[in-house]
Scaffold this motif. Structure first.
Motif, PDB file in Angstrom:
ATOM      1  N   LEU A 164     -28.040 -32.954  58.637  1.00 39.86           N
ATOM      2  CA  LEU A 164     -28.841 -34.743  58.794  1.00 39.86           C
ATOM      3  C   LEU A 164     -30.800 -33.745  57.845  1.00 39.86           C
ATOM      4  CD1 LEU A 164     -28.510 -34.029  62.914  1.00 39.86           C
ATOM      5  CD2 LEU A 164     -28.060 -35.806  61.286  1.00 39.86           C
ATOM      6  N   ALA A 165     -31.835 -35.048  58.144  1.00 39.70           N
ATOM      7  CA  ALA A 165     -32.878 -35.272  57.935  1.00 39.70           C
ATOM      8  C   ALA A 165     -33.708 -33.971  58.680  1.00 39.70           C
ATOM      9  CB  ALA A 165     -33.567 -36.816  57.949  1.00 39.70           C
ATOM     10  N   ALA A 166     -33.180 -34.198  60.088  1.00 41.22           N
ATOM     11  CA  ALA A 166     -34.294 -32.575  60.406  1.00 41.22           C
ATOM     12  C   ALA A 166     -33.778 -30.797  60.259  1.00 41.22           C
ATOM     13  CB  ALA A 166     -33.731 -33.368  61.892  1.00 41.22           C
ATOM     14  N   GLN A 167     -32.517 -30.919  59.090  1.00 44.39           N
ATOM     15  CA  GLN A 167     -31.827 -30.587  58.414  1.00 44.39           C
ATOM     16  C   GLN A 167     -32.532 -29.264  57.269  1.00 44.39           C
ATOM     17  OE1 GLN A 167     -28.323 -31.123  60.056  1.00 44.39           O
ATOM     18  NE2 GLN A 167     -27.733 -29.223  61.061  1.00 44.39           N
ATOM     19  N   PRO A 168     -33.812 -29.774  56.973  1.00 41.09           N
ATOM     20  CA  PRO A 168     -33.707 -28.887  55.513  1.00 41.09           C
ATOM     21  C   PRO A 168     -33.133 -27.895  54.585  1.00 41.09           C
ATOM     22  CG  PRO A 168     -36.154 -28.214  57.073  1.00 41.09           C
ATOM     23  CD  PRO A 168     -35.050 -29.339  57.968  1.00 41.09           C
ATOM     24  N   ASP A 169     -32.770 -27.711  53.757  1.00 43.86           N
ATOM     25  CA  ASP A 169     -32.185 -26.498  53.022  1.00 43.86           C
ATOM     26  C   ASP A 169     -33.716 -25.579  52.789  1.00 43.86           C
ATOM     27  OD1 ASP A 169     -30.532 -28.317  53.081  1.00 43.86           O
ATOM     28  OD2 ASP A 169     -29.461 -26.668  51.454  1.00 43.86           O
ATOM     29  N   LEU A 170     -33.255 -24.399  53.013  1.00 40.52           N
ATOM     30  CA  LEU A 170     -33.406 -23.690  52.107  1.00 40.52           C
ATOM     31  C   LEU A 170     -34.148 -23.253  50.939  1.00 40.52           C
ATOM     32  CD1 LEU A 170     -33.488 -21.107  55.006  1.00 40.52           C
ATOM     33  CD2 LEU A 170     -36.090 -21.340  54.909  1.00 40.52           C
ATOM     34  N   ASN A 171     -34.887 -23.080  50.297  1.00 38.78           N
ATOM     35  CA  ASN A 171     -34.500 -22.765  49.003  1.00 38.78           C
ATOM     36  C   ASN A 171     -34.924 -21.181  48.549  1.00 38.78           C
ATOM     37  OD1 ASN A 171     -35.061 -23.051  46.085  1.00 38.78           O
ATOM     38  ND2 ASN A 171     -37.458 -22.541  45.960  1.00 38.78           N
ATOM     39  N   PHE A 172     -33.151 -20.402  48.130  1.00 36.55           N
ATOM     40  CA  PHE A 172     -33.089 -19.502  47.491  1.00 36.55           C
ATOM     41  C   PHE A 172     -32.887 -18.497  46.537  1.00 36.55           C
ATOM     42  CE2 PHE A 172     -31.028 -19.999  51.962  1.00 36.55           C
ATOM     43  CZ  PHE A 172     -30.446 -18.570  52.124  1.00 36.55           C
ATOM     44  N   HIS A 173     -33.843 -19.625  45.822  1.00 34.82           N
ATOM     45  CA  HIS A 173     -34.440 -19.246  44.643  1.00 34.82           C
ATOM     46  C   HIS A 173     -35.416 -18.037  44.332  1.00 34.82           C
ATOM     47  CE1 HIS A 173     -31.267 -20.766  41.726  1.00 34.82           C
ATOM     48  NE2 HIS A 173     -31.233 -22.074  42.675  1.00 34.82           N
ATOM     49  N   ASN A 174     -36.329 -18.571  45.740  1.00 35.42           N
ATOM     50  CA  ASN A 174     -37.546 -18.316  46.175  1.00 35.42           C
ATOM     51  C   ASN A 174     -36.916 -16.956  46.495  1.00 35.42           C
ATOM     52  OD1 ASN A 174     -39.325 -17.100  47.444  1.00 35.42           O
ATOM     53  ND2 ASN A 174     -40.949 -19.053  47.335  1.00 35.42           N
ATOM     54  N   PRO A 175     -37.438 -15.718  46.133  1.00 39.39           N
ATOM     55  CA  PRO A 175     -36.718 -14.580  46.381  1.00 39.39           C
ATOM     56  C   PRO A 175     -37.325 -14.153  47.918  1.00 39.39           C
ATOM     57  CG  PRO A 175     -38.723 -13.480  45.033  1.00 39.39           C
ATOM     58  CD  PRO A 175     -38.024 -15.385  44.840  1.00 39.39           C
ATOM     59  N   ASP A 176     -38.340 -14.957  48.344  1.00 40.05           N
ATOM     60  CA  ASP A 176     -39.239 -14.294  49.117  1.00 40.05           C
ATOM     61  C   ASP A 176     -38.377 -15.289  50.477  1.00 40.05           C
ATOM     62  OD1 ASP A 176     -41.227 -13.079  48.347  1.00 40.05           O
ATOM     63  OD2 ASP A 176     -42.883 -15.083  48.417  1.00 40.05           O
ATOM     64  N   VAL A 177     -37.857 -15.628  50.167  1.00 39.58           N
ATOM     65  CA  VAL A 177     -36.678 -16.929  50.917  1.00 39.58           C
ATOM     66  C   VAL A 177     -35.883 -15.978  51.494  1.00 39.58           C
ATOM     67  CG1 VAL A 177     -35.170 -18.804  51.751  1.00 39.58           C
ATOM     68  CG2 VAL A 177     -37.196 -19.030  50.709  1.00 39.58           C
ATOM     69  N   ALA A 178     -34.765 -15.757  50.647  1.00 38.22           N
ATOM     70  CA  ALA A 178     -33.925 -14.384  50.957  1.00 38.22           C
ATOM     71  C   ALA A 178     -34.405 -12.954  51.502  1.00 38.22           C
ATOM     72  CB  ALA A 178     -32.973 -14.192  49.097  1.00 38.22           C
ATOM     73  N   ASP A 179     -35.405 -12.665  51.436  1.00 40.78           N
ATOM     74  CA  ASP A 179     -36.355 -11.558  51.861  1.00 40.78           C
ATOM     75  C   ASP A 179     -36.249 -11.654  53.592  1.00 40.78           C
ATOM     76  OD1 ASP A 179     -35.967  -9.624  49.549  1.00 40.78           O
ATOM     77  OD2 ASP A 179     -38.190  -9.980  48.778  1.00 40.78           O
ATOM     78  N   ALA A 180     -37.021 -13.319  53.899  1.00 39.83           N
ATOM     79  CA  ALA A 180     -36.521 -13.033  55.630  1.00 39.83           C
ATOM     80  C   ALA A 180     -35.454 -13.349  55.742  1.00 39.83           C
ATOM     81  CB  ALA A 180     -37.767 -14.539  55.150  1.00 39.83           C
ATOM     82  N   ILE A 181     -34.531 -14.249  55.675  1.00 34.82           N
ATOM     83  CA  ILE A 181     -33.466 -14.254  55.922  1.00 34.82           C
ATOM     84  C   ILE A 181     -32.742 -13.236  55.631  1.00 34.82           C
ATOM     85  CG2 ILE A 181     -31.430 -14.721  55.188  1.00 34.82           C
ATOM     86  CD1 ILE A 181     -32.943 -17.337  56.451  1.00 34.82           C
TER      87      ILE A 181
END
Length: 535
Positions: A164-181
């Motif tokens: 859905l448009a209300a479900q934006p995809d995270l950018n896992f190429h950014n290591p900060d995103v992977a760390d936060a998850i």
């Protein structure tokens, strides 16, 4: 390490449809705790909870706005802790649906990300400029219809949304995103969780060049509203980088005692089995994976055999998870109804089949009652794809209607007020209090217990026997036991000639005289004493 999950039967609970304790028409965590006796009595080993995290509920909780809190709709953190404690007291493990590929557009991360192109989280989601004519960056489609790109005027860019448009995809190429998850996953493990069911596990990474997908190489059936299947999805999902993140997830879970991860592979056909193999190979990825391969309309012996043998070939050291129903597909008793003598016979046959499969087994709430798909009208819908594409798409509401406990109670005992989805008479007739000593629920208990008490079924290896359609046959062999399992996937009678004497250890709609095994419609047999059938 015990690895409890290897022979487990896992029971999926859809929290908003299980038991309402507050009178708001929506099930909650306290309701699940109240019904733990029912779950434990089935003989299952583990509960899988669909999402209960803070969410605007645009996609019924699969749009998370805060990974670290319980949505007030379902209770609070004390209710979660009580559920975990109660489940463990009943000898039940608990795993939770983790939706890591995307968040809600109301998540604080996304609100910050969309505010500018230079803020600290500007690159936490997948952003791209329009093409010169203003169109989306490429041809990727959303699973829920339309392009997988939504234009955001605040940034003047498109963002990726696979659902859905209300479900934006995270950018896992950014290591900060992977760390936060990973930190969010650690939070729940520290609270006593026993593992994760990873939603859309092959969607974490995308092609950084944003290359368009090529057209599908397989012949497509007539497509009405579904265009997703017209592409080979080589760039928008199942990217090689996924495996690296799975290794990090596995390393996290390995820091705890006997944690399990099972991934949902969002793919169709034989390719889904291949991905299951890739994602479970070795000891540094997922413990298990499952796909929609057995959640399809195909109810043939060839298809079921292909699913299992495909996994055996593709992942000899992996471990599969098989189920026939869940919260995303038409309930299998209805889905495969054209092959049934009756709804009851289909429920009994498929239970016996599922409990004979090698690997971990999943059942979906209400399945133990022989529950059927609920027929809804447009005004009753809540599922976004169904609302958008009705009547070409019926959506997922029909399998998500509330659990039925007492036939004659208001809303079949689910809630004291109007439920979020209706409880209808055909479903209420299958309520828990209507399940007799020889009913479907008793059959599930018997088959689960039989699976656990027979080494051939709980941990034996599978060797298929070639019989003509609609007969599915194989042996399950552990060191001390061999069982031959034969299933009639049709409403017609079939006769099988045995090569040696055998005994029906367990079966229904079956008779054995000399070397002739007769299976009535939807009949099945587990044969002992080294039975052989023609190869």
């Amino acid at each position: 390490m015990q690895e409890w999950w290897r022979s487990a039967v896992i029971y999926q609970v859809y929290p908003r449809s299980y038991q309402d304790t507050t009178g708001n028409g929506v099930g909650d965590l306290a309701g699940i705790t109240r019904r733990l006796d029912h779950i434990a009595a089935l003989g299952v080993d583990c509960i899988w909870l669909s999402p209960f995290f803070a969410s605007p509920q645009a996609d019924m909780g699969y749009d998370i706005s805060d990974y670290l809190s319980v949505d007030p709709l379902f209770g609070d953190m004390a209710d979660f802790d009580a559920l975990i404690a109660g489940a463990h007291e009943h000898g039940l493990k608990v795993i939770v649906d983790q939706v890591l590929s995307h968040t809600s557009d109301q998540h604080a991360w996304f609100k910050q990300s969309r505010s500018s192109r230079t803020n600290d989280k500007a690159d936490w989601y997948v952003w791209a400029d329009p093409q010169p004519d203003g169109s989306p960056p490429n041809n990727w489609p959303s699973n829920f219809g339309g392009p997988a790109w939504e234009f955001d005027p605040q940034r003047g860019q498109y963002y990726l949304q696979n659902f859905l448009a209300a479900q934006p995809d995270l950018n896992f190429h950014n290591p900060d995103v992977a760390d936060a998850i990973l930190e969010t996953c650690k939070f729940w493990l520290d609270r006593g969780l026993d593992g994760f069911r990873l939603d859309t596990v092959n969607y974490y990474f995308h092609d950084q060049q944003l290359r368009s997908n090529p057209p599908s190489q397989t012949k497509q059936k007539e497509i009405l509203t579904e265009v997703y299947g017209m592409q080979e999805h080589v760039y928008n999902k199942t990217r090689p980088e996924n495996l690296g993140f799975l290794a990090r997830l596995r390393a996290l879970t390995d820091q705890y005692d006997d944690i399990m991860m099972v991934g949902e592979v969002g793919e169709e056909g034989r390719r889904s089995i291949e991905i299951m193999g890739e994602y479970t190979a070795g000891s540094a990825r997922l413990h298990m994976a499952y796909s929609f391969a057995m959640l399809s309309d195909d109810f043939s012996a060839a298809h079921l055999r292909d699913c299992i043998e495909g996994f055996q070939t593709g992942a000899p050291d992996g471990h599969p998870y098989w189920s026939f129903s869940n919260h995303d597909v038409v309930r299998h008793v209805s889905r495969w109804g054209a092959h049934a003598v009756s709804e009851e016979s289909m429920a009994r046959l498929t239970c016996a089949m599922l409990m004979s499969f090698e690997g971990t087994i999943g059942i979906y709430q209400g399945e133990e009652l022989g529950q059927t798909e609920t027929e809804l009208v447009y005004e009753e819908l809540t599922d976004p794809p169904a609302i958008r594409f009705w009547p070409g798409v019926k959506g997922r509401d029909g399998c998500r209607t509330p659990m039925v406990w007492e036939k004659h109670a208001p809303n079949a005992g689910f809630s004291t007020s109007k439920p979020w989805l209706p409880v209808k008479a055909p479903q209420a007739t299958r309520a828990v209090d209507q399940q007799g000593a020889d009913g479907i629920m008793a059959h599930y208990k018997e088959m689960i217990a039989y699976r656990k008490s027979n080494p051939a079924l709980s941990r034996g290896k599978t060797t298929f026997i070639t019989l003509p359609e609609p007969l599915l046959a194989f042996t399950r062999t552990a060191e001390e036991q061999t069982l031959t399992c034969i299933f009639n996937l049709s409403a017609d009678q079939h006769i099988v000639s045995l090569k040696t004497k055998a005994k029906v250890a367990l079966g229904e709609a079956v008779s054995l005289e000399d070397d002739k095994l007769t299976l009535a419609g939807n009949g099945y047999a587990y044969l002992s004493h080294g039975a052989e059938v023609p190869l």
